[in-house]
Design a protein around this motif. Structure first.
Motif, PDB file in Angstrom:
ATOM      1  N   TRP A  46       0.833  -1.202   0.000  1.00 15.36           N
ATOM      2  CA  TRP A  46       0.000   0.000   0.000  1.00 15.36           C
ATOM      3  C   TRP A  46       0.866   1.250   0.000  1.00 15.36           C
ATOM      4  O   TRP A  46       0.555   2.229  -0.685  1.00 15.36           O
ATOM      5  CB  TRP A  46      -0.931   0.016   1.213  1.00 15.36           C
ATOM      6  N   VAL A  47       1.956   1.237   0.765  1.00 13.35           N
ATOM      7  CA  VAL A  47       2.872   2.390   0.784  1.00 13.35           C
ATOM      8  C   VAL A  47       3.384   2.672  -0.625  1.00 13.35           C
ATOM      9  O   VAL A  47       3.408   3.832  -1.074  1.00 13.35           O
ATOM     10  CB  VAL A  47       4.050   2.135   1.742  1.00 13.35           C
ATOM     11  N   ALA A  48       3.804   1.621  -1.339  1.00 12.23           N
ATOM     12  CA  ALA A  48       4.336   1.801  -2.685  1.00 12.23           C
ATOM     13  C   ALA A  48       3.284   2.375  -3.631  1.00 12.23           C
ATOM     14  O   ALA A  48       3.569   3.296  -4.410  1.00 12.23           O
ATOM     15  CB  ALA A  48       4.847   0.464  -3.217  1.00 12.23           C
ATOM     16  N   LEU A  49       2.058   1.850  -3.570  1.00 10.48           N
ATOM     17  CA  LEU A  49       1.003   2.321  -4.463  1.00 10.48           C
ATOM     18  C   LEU A  49       0.516   3.713  -4.085  1.00 10.48           C
ATOM     19  O   LEU A  49       0.296   4.576  -4.952  1.00 10.48           O
ATOM     20  CB  LEU A  49      -0.168   1.336  -4.439  1.00 10.48           C
ATOM     21  N   ALA A  50       0.361   3.956  -2.792  1.00 11.06           N
ATOM     22  CA  ALA A  50      -0.185   5.232  -2.343  1.00 11.06           C
ATOM     23  C   ALA A  50       0.814   6.371  -2.530  1.00 11.06           C
ATOM     24  O   ALA A  50       0.433   7.488  -2.893  1.00 11.06           O
ATOM     25  CB  ALA A  50      -0.603   5.139  -0.869  1.00 11.06           C
ATOM     26  N   ARG A  51       2.076   6.098  -2.283  1.00 14.14           N
ATOM     27  CA  ARG A  51       3.054   7.180  -2.473  1.00 14.14           C
ATOM     28  C   ARG A  51       3.145   7.561  -3.943  1.00 14.14           C
ATOM     29  O   ARG A  51       3.310   8.735  -4.299  1.00 14.14           O
ATOM     30  CB  ARG A  51       4.414   6.763  -1.917  1.00 14.14           C
ATOM     31  N   ALA A  52       3.021   6.566  -4.847  1.00 19.16           N
ATOM     32  CA  ALA A  52       3.031   6.863  -6.275  1.00 19.16           C
ATOM     33  C   ALA A  52       1.750   7.580  -6.693  1.00 19.16           C
ATOM     34  O   ALA A  52       1.772   8.421  -7.604  1.00 19.16           O
ATOM     35  CB  ALA A  52       3.191   5.570  -7.073  1.00 19.16           C
ATOM     36  N   ALA A  53       0.634   7.276  -6.033  1.00 21.01           N
ATOM     37  CA  ALA A  53      -0.618   7.963  -6.338  1.00 21.01           C
ATOM     38  C   ALA A  53      -0.525   9.435  -5.958  1.00 21.01           C
ATOM     39  O   ALA A  53      -0.943  10.322  -6.724  1.00 21.01           O
ATOM     40  CB  ALA A  53      -1.778   7.292  -5.601  1.00 21.01           C
ATOM     41  N   VAL A  54       0.023   9.725  -4.781  1.00 24.54           N
ATOM     42  CA  VAL A  54       0.198  11.120  -4.356  1.00 24.54           C
ATOM     43  C   VAL A  54       1.115  11.848  -5.332  1.00 24.54           C
ATOM     44  O   VAL A  54       0.815  12.968  -5.793  1.00 24.54           O
ATOM     45  CB  VAL A  54       0.764  11.180  -2.929  1.00 24.54           C
ATOM     46  N   ALA A  55       2.255  11.222  -5.665  1.00 23.01           N
ATOM     47  CA  ALA A  55       3.189  11.851  -6.598  1.00 23.01           C
ATOM     48  C   ALA A  55       2.573  11.985  -7.981  1.00 23.01           C
ATOM     49  O   ALA A  55       2.861  12.945  -8.707  1.00 23.01           O
ATOM     50  CB  ALA A  55       4.476  11.022  -6.668  1.00 23.01           C
ATOM     51  N   GLY A  56       1.694  11.043  -8.358  1.00 24.35           N
ATOM     52  CA  GLY A  56       1.031  11.131  -9.646  1.00 24.35           C
ATOM     53  C   GLY A  56       0.081  12.317  -9.733  1.00 24.35           C
ATOM     54  O   GLY A  56       0.007  12.996 -10.762  1.00 24.35           O
ATOM     55  N   LEU A  57      -0.648  12.584  -8.660  1.00 29.87           N
ATOM     56  CA  LEU A  57      -1.531  13.751  -8.636  1.00 29.87           C
ATOM     57  C   LEU A  57      -0.725  15.051  -8.699  1.00 29.87           C
ATOM     58  O   LEU A  57      -1.114  16.007  -9.389  1.00 29.87           O
ATOM     59  CB  LEU A  57      -2.391  13.721  -7.371  1.00 29.87           C
TER      60      LEU A  57
END
Length: 306
Positions: A46-57
């Motif tokens: 989840w950390v890997a996916l969520a941190r990339a989601a934040v950076a993606g936004l």
């Protein structure tokens, strides 16, 4: 004109140093965010996916603000390969790895990353490296495997396997990014387009994880959430801005040399952040790995084969 070029080169070198320092904290902070097998914090995947989601936004906002043109059709495959490596592969594998092994241990294995990137680049571009280059690559692999086996009582741990996969993922992503920059895509936009391409997967998965892991997320320590914020904002986004711009201004050959200090900085940061200890054998192995990387970079690499 000469003074301006020299000043720009110095600025590029310091940007490269800043990027390395930001990346060096990724190892200990990933362990801090995810915790250990005995004391888990945030779920590593989840950390890997969520941190990339934040950076993606954040990347979406940046690309709109600078009115970035859409990538060319031939660039999308490279963006997909790069995203698979640095947005998915490296964060996920690293997150699982540092639950199994300490950050100082991981720093030795990931110290091989610059040489691994050179190997992937040589194979991808069908270059003809010298025998000395391949000898250094083999020696570097032998050193990290020997260290892992020594620390594991004669065998490799699951964490070591995850670390090797993380190094391979990052190397592939770096080479894909370098090829995009060579094709004229602005360095900062390379990572932003990779993150944006992966956003349709990362964002729904991160939001779903808020419900699936609600209890575990609620019980995580504030330090774990602070580490996650750093990983999302700096390790996954701003660090690439400094690093890629530093390479562009200061020259890739010169600026990339500062990456050799990254394992040492990771180790030093792990002591106060995680309470880990530095043993002489660990320092000896990381020094040997870095020396091998430095020697390998000096070996000749031929022109691409036709």
């Amino acid at each position: 004109m000469g003074h301006a070029a020299d000043r720009r080169a110095r600025q590029g070198l310091w940007l490269g140093v800043a990027g390395v320092l930001m990346f060096a904290l990724t190892l200990p902070l990933t362990r801090l965010a995810g915790g250990t097998v005995e004391a888990p914090q945030l779920p590593p995947a989840w950390v890997a996916l969520a941190r990339a989601a934040v950076a993606g936004l954040l990347s979406l906002g940046y690309l709109v603000a600078v009115r970035a043109p859409w990538p060319q059709r031939r660039q999308w495959p490279l963006l997909a390969i790069g995203g698979a490596g640095v947005v998915f592969g490296f964060p996920v594998c690293l997150g699982w790895a540092v639950r199994e092994v300490e950050a100082v241990h991981a720093a030795v294995i990931t110290g091989l990353l610059p040489l691994s990137t050179a190997v992937v680049g040589a194979l991808w571009l069908r270059q003809r490296p010298s025998a000395g280059f391949w000898a250094c690559a083999g020696l570097g692999c032998a050193l990290v495997l020997g260290f892992a086996a020594l620390q594991g009582g004669g065998r490799l741990s699951a964490g070591d396997g995850w670390l090797l996969l993380a190094v391979l993922s990052a190397s592939t992503g770096y080479v894909a990014g370098a090829r995009l920059a060579a094709q004229g895509m602005p360095p900062e936009q390379v990572i932003c387009w990779m993150l944006l391409l992966c956003l349709p997967i990362n964002l729904p998965a991160a939001l779903a994880g808020l419900h699936i892991h609600a209890d575990q997320l609620a019980q995580a320590r504030p330090a774990a959430w602070a580490a996650f914020a750093y990983l999302a904002l700096v390790s996954m986004w701003l660090g690439f801005f400094a690093w890629y711009r530093g390479l562009a201004w200061g020259g890739a050959l010169r600026v990339s040399q500062v990456q050799l200090i990254q394992p040492f900085v990771s180790m030093l940061a792990a002591v106060p952040l995680l309470g880990e200890t530095l043993e002489p054998v660990t320092l000896a192995f990381v020094a040997a790995v870095i020396a091998t990387v430095l020697l390998g970079r000096r070996m000749a690499v031929g022109v691409p084969q036709r």
